[in-house]
Design an enzyme around this catalytic site. Structure first.
Site, PDB file in Angstrom:
ATOM      1  N   ARG A 168       0.649   6.071  16.197  1.00  0.00           N
ATOM      2  CA  ARG A 168       0.636   7.483  15.731  1.00  0.00           C
ATOM      3  C   ARG A 168      -0.040   8.643  16.558  1.00  0.00           C
ATOM      4  NH1 ARG A 168      -2.579   6.777  10.031  1.00  0.00           N
ATOM      5  NH2 ARG A 168      -4.697   6.141  10.972  1.00  0.00           N
ATOM      6  N   GLU A 225      -3.146   7.228  18.729  1.00  0.00           N
ATOM      7  CA  GLU A 225      -3.729   5.858  18.456  1.00  0.00           C
ATOM      8  C   GLU A 225      -3.021   4.474  18.711  1.00  0.00           C
ATOM      9  OE1 GLU A 225      -4.924   7.214  14.232  1.00  0.00           O
ATOM     10  OE2 GLU A 225      -4.661   4.792  13.659  1.00  0.00           O
ATOM     11  N   TYR A 246     -10.344  -4.545   3.328  1.00  0.00           N
ATOM     12  CA  TYR A 246     -10.051  -3.010   3.865  1.00  0.00           C
ATOM     13  C   TYR A 246     -10.236  -2.283   2.306  1.00  0.00           C
ATOM     14  CZ  TYR A 246      -7.859   1.426   4.766  1.00  0.00           C
ATOM     15  OH  TYR A 246      -7.562   2.630   5.152  1.00  0.00           O
ATOM     16  N   ARG A 271      -8.678  -5.764  13.945  1.00  0.00           N
ATOM     17  CA  ARG A 271      -8.013  -5.112  14.537  1.00  0.00           C
ATOM     18  C   ARG A 271      -9.132  -3.847  15.059  1.00  0.00           C
ATOM     19  NH1 ARG A 271      -4.123  -6.649  17.588  1.00  0.00           N
ATOM     20  NH2 ARG A 271      -2.827  -5.020  17.434  1.00  0.00           N
ATOM     21  N   ARG A 311      10.120   6.091  -2.981  1.00  0.00           N
ATOM     22  CA  ARG A 311      10.502   7.137  -4.215  1.00  0.00           C
ATOM     23  C   ARG A 311      12.034   7.365  -3.854  1.00  0.00           C
ATOM     24  NH1 ARG A 311       5.764   9.971  -2.631  1.00  0.00           N
ATOM     25  NH2 ARG A 311       4.036   9.042  -3.706  1.00  0.00           N
ATOM     26  N   ASP A 323     -10.821   1.420   0.587  1.00  0.00           N
ATOM     27  CA  ASP A 323     -10.701   2.930   0.619  1.00  0.00           C
ATOM     28  C   ASP A 323     -12.035   3.549   0.210  1.00  0.00           C
ATOM     29  OD1 ASP A 323      -8.147   3.711   1.819  1.00  0.00           O
ATOM     30  OD2 ASP A 323      -7.088   3.197  -0.219  1.00  0.00           O
ATOM     31  N   ARG A 350       0.755  -1.207  -0.021  1.00  0.00           N
ATOM     32  CA  ARG A 350       0.093  -0.164  -0.162  1.00  0.00           C
ATOM     33  C   ARG A 350       0.988   1.259   0.065  1.00  0.00           C
ATOM     34  NH1 ARG A 350      -5.046  -0.009   2.294  1.00  0.00           N
ATOM     35  NH2 ARG A 350      -4.724   1.618   3.350  1.00  0.00           N
TER      36      ARG A 350
HETATM   37  P1  FAD Z   1     -18.813   1.950   7.355  1.00  0.00           P
HETATM   38  O1  FAD Z   1     -18.305   3.511   7.093  1.00  0.00           O
HETATM   39  O2  FAD Z   1     -18.279   1.285   8.374  1.00  0.00           O
HETATM   40  O3  FAD Z   1     -20.406   2.203   7.510  1.00  0.00           O
HETATM   41  C1  FAD Z   1     -21.215   1.102   7.849  1.00  0.00           C
HETATM   42  C2  FAD Z   1     -22.323   1.544   8.761  1.00  0.00           C
HETATM   43  O4  FAD Z   1     -23.310   0.167   8.998  1.00  0.00           O
HETATM   44  C3  FAD Z   1     -21.893   1.826  10.223  1.00  0.00           C
HETATM   45  O5  FAD Z   1     -22.115   3.150  10.229  1.00  0.00           O
HETATM   46  C4  FAD Z   1     -22.470   1.022  11.120  1.00  0.00           C
HETATM   47  O6  FAD Z   1     -22.888   1.787  12.270  1.00  0.00           O
HETATM   48  C5  FAD Z   1     -23.660   0.571  10.236  1.00  0.00           C
HETATM   49  N1  FAD Z   1     -23.936  -0.818  10.835  1.00  0.00           N
HETATM   50  C6  FAD Z   1     -23.061  -1.994  10.924  1.00  0.00           C
HETATM   51  N2  FAD Z   1     -23.903  -2.890  11.463  1.00  0.00           N
HETATM   52  C7  FAD Z   1     -25.204  -2.505  11.640  1.00  0.00           C
HETATM   53  C8  FAD Z   1     -26.585  -2.960  12.123  1.00  0.00           C
HETATM   54  N3  FAD Z   1     -26.493  -4.298  12.509  1.00  0.00           N
HETATM   55  N4  FAD Z   1     -27.694  -2.389  12.041  1.00  0.00           N
HETATM   56  C9  FAD Z   1     -27.542  -0.945  11.547  1.00  0.00           C
HETATM   57  N5  FAD Z   1     -26.285  -0.255  11.157  1.00  0.00           N
HETATM   58  C10 FAD Z   1     -25.373  -1.062  10.958  1.00  0.00           C
HETATM   59  N6  FAD Z   1     -10.436   5.521   3.265  1.00  0.00           N
HETATM   60  C11 FAD Z   1      -9.819   6.555   2.329  1.00  0.00           C
HETATM   61  O7  FAD Z   1     -10.078   6.563   1.208  1.00  0.00           O
HETATM   62  N7  FAD Z   1      -8.853   7.292   2.783  1.00  0.00           N
HETATM   63  C12 FAD Z   1      -8.298   7.320   4.324  1.00  0.00           C
HETATM   64  O8  FAD Z   1      -7.542   8.270   4.654  1.00  0.00           O
HETATM   65  C13 FAD Z   1      -9.136   6.382   5.172  1.00  0.00           C
HETATM   66  N8  FAD Z   1      -8.489   6.326   6.411  1.00  0.00           N
HETATM   67  C14 FAD Z   1      -8.918   5.349   7.025  1.00  0.00           C
HETATM   68  C15 FAD Z   1      -8.639   5.167   8.489  1.00  0.00           C
HETATM   69  C16 FAD Z   1      -8.815   4.304   9.428  1.00  0.00           C
HETATM   70  C17 FAD Z   1      -8.513   4.172  10.695  1.00  0.00           C
HETATM   71  C18 FAD Z   1      -9.897   3.424   8.567  1.00  0.00           C
HETATM   72  C19 FAD Z   1     -10.091   1.977   9.677  1.00  0.00           C
HETATM   73  C20 FAD Z   1     -10.402   3.404   7.498  1.00  0.00           C
HETATM   74  C21 FAD Z   1      -9.870   4.418   6.610  1.00  0.00           C
HETATM   75  N9  FAD Z   1     -10.430   4.477   5.385  1.00  0.00           N
HETATM   76  C22 FAD Z   1      -9.777   5.399   4.558  1.00  0.00           C
HETATM   77  C23 FAD Z   1     -11.526   3.687   4.638  1.00  0.00           C
HETATM   78  C24 FAD Z   1     -13.067   4.285   5.099  1.00  0.00           C
HETATM   79  O9  FAD Z   1     -13.294   4.120   6.425  1.00  0.00           O
HETATM   80  C25 FAD Z   1     -13.823   3.006   4.535  1.00  0.00           C
HETATM   81  O10 FAD Z   1     -13.647   3.260   2.967  1.00  0.00           O
HETATM   82  C26 FAD Z   1     -15.306   3.624   4.506  1.00  0.00           C
HETATM   83  O11 FAD Z   1     -15.615   3.747   5.963  1.00  0.00           O
HETATM   84  C27 FAD Z   1     -16.357   2.268   3.996  1.00  0.00           C
HETATM   85  O12 FAD Z   1     -17.960   2.724   3.939  1.00  0.00           O
HETATM   86  P2  FAD Z   1     -18.792   1.641   4.491  1.00  0.00           P
HETATM   87  O13 FAD Z   1     -19.994   2.315   4.113  1.00  0.00           O
HETATM   88  O14 FAD Z   1     -18.931   0.465   3.607  1.00  0.00           O
HETATM   89  O15 FAD Z   1     -18.706   1.191   6.043  1.00  0.00           O
HETATM   90  N1  UDP Z   2       3.655   0.788   8.156  1.00  0.00           N
HETATM   91  C1  UDP Z   2       4.629   0.879   8.978  1.00  0.00           C
HETATM   92  N2  UDP Z   2       5.251   1.954   9.305  1.00  0.00           N
HETATM   93  C2  UDP Z   2       4.756   3.455   8.944  1.00  0.00           C
HETATM   94  C3  UDP Z   2       3.596   3.300   8.224  1.00  0.00           C
HETATM   95  C4  UDP Z   2       2.990   2.386   7.682  1.00  0.00           C
HETATM   96  O1  UDP Z   2       5.203   0.003   9.297  1.00  0.00           O
HETATM   97  O2  UDP Z   2       5.135   4.274   9.177  1.00  0.00           O
HETATM   98  C5  UDP Z   2       2.879  -0.401   7.771  1.00  0.00           C
HETATM   99  C6  UDP Z   2       1.843  -0.902   8.681  1.00  0.00           C
HETATM  100  O3  UDP Z   2       2.091  -2.315   8.718  1.00  0.00           O
HETATM  101  C7  UDP Z   2       0.467  -0.269   7.640  1.00  0.00           C
HETATM  102  C8  UDP Z   2       0.757  -0.487   6.699  1.00  0.00           C
HETATM  103  O4  UDP Z   2       2.259  -0.228   6.596  1.00  0.00           O
HETATM  104  O5  UDP Z   2      -0.437  -1.348   8.249  1.00  0.00           O
HETATM  105  C9  UDP Z   2      -0.005   0.391   5.748  1.00  0.00           C
HETATM  106  O6  UDP Z   2       0.397   1.583   6.108  1.00  0.00           O
HETATM  107  P1  UDP Z   2      -1.120   2.674   5.751  1.00  0.00           P
HETATM  108  O7  UDP Z   2      -0.434   4.001   6.031  1.00  0.00           O
HETATM  109  O8  UDP Z   2      -1.673   2.516   4.259  1.00  0.00           O
HETATM  110  O9  UDP Z   2      -2.055   1.979   6.737  1.00  0.00           O
HETATM  111  P2  UDP Z   2      -3.503   2.382   7.122  1.00  0.00           P
HETATM  112  O10 UDP Z   2      -3.962   3.657   6.347  1.00  0.00           O
HETATM  113  O11 UDP Z   2      -4.092   1.159   6.596  1.00  0.00           O
HETATM  114  O12 UDP Z   2      -3.463   2.495   8.782  1.00  0.00           O
END
Ligand code: FAD
Ligand code: UDP
Length: 368
Positions: free
Chosen positions: A277, A298, A346, A247, A175, A348, A171
């Site tokens: 972080r 976090e 996972y 996780r 560079r 985006d 992911r």
């Molecule tokens: P969700 O956003 O999880 O929505 C699902 C919904 O279903 C929730 O609101 C939940 O409450 C509801 N639900 C679940 N079960 C039930 C039930 N039984 N009854 C009623 N409601 C229910 N993507 C990016 O593009 N850029 C980023 O920088 C980025 N950062 C991230 C950072 C983190 C820490 C994480 C974990 C993810 C990140 N993502 C990022 C990914 C992004 O969060 C997801 O792409 C997005 O949330 C997916 O949308 P979704 O609707 O599929 O799921």
């Molecule tokens: N990672 C790492 N060091 C860093 C940043 C990322 O080892 O400083 C690893 C870590 O295992 C992470 C993966 O690279 O799960 C992907 O990084 P990304 O930033 O895409 O993680 P996410 O957005 O899923 O939290």
């Protein structure tokens, strides 16, 4: 035709909108008391800072249709994620780029020299790298691996990088120039008013009925002809075969005045620091001015019952359970499983929106 959509995140909201524009009404429910799922943003009442409650979200994509889809509903501000990493009392640039290499090794290498320098350190093998560790050793060699990836990954995943797939590291770019953009995508930004505002625009349609604080119940489904499910795949089946591993994250909030760390994301890969972080949320909206600042430390850990599932683990044990749940899902009539939880991947935001558009269009084509 009565349609029920479980989840008011991007998956549910995009599907509801597409159906509504084709003249089909739907009911959207969410167990939470807010929309936008894990992308939810809200203003901190004390400081006015826009908070990304479930972790920082930056929109990045090469999908021109998805970019114009979101751009038609919200003003996107340009945003470049320039992550820093604190290691051994020094601050480095992430992802690994020429600045990181020259600073770490105390060199002044030019791009081709750095490439040869890293190639000489990289661990070579006849087989393509399978594990995270093999991939890292192959890509950056042992010194950079130990400093930037090993400890972070152990904390993030609670497992040895030897037991994790190479795909997790793939992911991240690497560079041999001074470009420190965390992503390679053509379109990058953050909505000026946050993601919740964007999702509210999607759900704002007379053919969409939204009910928050409403968990799914089987009797609700019985009153509908088709169900789109963006909740957990195993949850739909009452976890009857066991739980798919995730996780989860704990965020420890603290406030400060002025600028706490000077950037949005500071990683702490060292095994001596318990968190992965610190994110400073006002830096995700550099077009705003705030005197106070809000940061989140976090911490990652294994998700238990009742925890928010964040990162699907997808190792061998989970894969075989997933295969069994996928077979149950295929046999289920009148239900479409979507999104990051419904498909246990996972995803985006851009991929989530792309898949939701495709699912809605396929459904409409069948219904026509
Ligand atoms: P969700 O956003 O999880 O929505 C699902 C919904 O279903 C929730 O609101 C939940 O409450 C509801 N639900 C679940 N079960 C039930 C039930 N039984 N009854 C009623 N409601 C229910 N993507 C990016 O593009 N850029 C980023 O920088 C980025 N950062 C991230 C950072 C983190 C820490 C994480 C974990 C993810 C990140 N993502 C990022 C990914 C992004 O969060 C997801 O792409 C997005 O949330 C997916 O949308 P979704 O609707 O599929 O799921
Ligand atoms: N990672 C790492 N060091 C860093 C940043 C990322 O080892 O400083 C690893 C870590 O295992 C992470 C993966 O690279 O799960 C992907 O990084 P990304 O930033 O895409 O993680 P996410 O957005 O899923 O939290």
């Amino acid at each position: 035709m009565a349609i029920l959509i479980v989840g008011a995140g991007f998956s549910g909201a995009v599907i509801a909108r597409e159906l509504a524009e084709a003249g089909i009404s739907s009911t959207v429910i969410d167990a939470r008391d807010h929309i936008a799922g894990n992308c939810h943003t809200e203003r901190c009442p004390q400081t006015g800072v826009m908070l990304h409650r479930y972790g920082p979200h930056i929109f990045h994509t090469d999908d021109a249709e998805v970019w114009s889809y979101v751009g038609a509903r919200a003003t996107f501000m340009p945003f470049r994620n320039q992550v820093k990493s604190t290691v051994g009392g020094q601050v480095f640039s992430m992802p690994i780029n020429l600045h990181t290499i020259n600073q770490f090794f105390g060199t002044t290498l030019r791009p081709a020299e750095a490439q040869a320098f890293i190639a000489a350190r990289a661990v070579k093998s006849d087989q393509p790298p399978a594990s995270f560790e093999e991939q890292a050793l192959h890509m950056v060699g042992p010194d950079l691996y130990e400093a930037f990836f090993k400890g972070y990954t152990e904390k993030q995943w609670g497992r040895s990088p030897r037991d994790l797939p190479a795909s997790i590291l793939k992911r991240l770019p690497m560079r041999f120039n001074y470009d420190d953009n965390y992503f390679n995508h053509r379109f990058q930004g953050i909505p000026a008013e946050g993601y919740t505002h964007l999702v509210a625009r999607l759900l704002d349609h007379p053919k969409i009925a939204l009910h928050l604080s409403t968990p799914y119940s089987a009797d609700l489904a019985a009153r509908h002809d088709h169900l789109f499910w963006s909740g957990p795949l195993d949850g739909y089946f009452g976890y009857r075969l066991g739980r798919l591993g995730y996780r989860t994250l704990d965020f420890e909030r603290f406030t400060d005045t002025g600028d706490h760390q000077g950037c949005a994301v500071m990683n702490y890969p060292g095994a001596d620091v318990p968190f992965t972080r610190i994110t400073e949320h006002k830096h995700f909206a550099p077009w705003e001015q705030h005197d106070q600042t809000v940061c989140y430390r976090e911490y990652a850990r294994e998700a238990g019952e009742g925890d928010i599932p964040y990162y699907p683990i997808r190792l061998a044990a989970e894969q075989s359970l997933l295969t069994e749940y996928e077979a149950l899902a295929r046999a289920e009539q009148g239900v479409t499983f979507v999104g990051r939880l419904g498909t246990y991947r996972y995803l985006d935001m851009d991929v989530t929106i792309r898949e939701a558009l495709d699912v809605a269009r396929a459904f409409l084509a069948r219904a026509a």
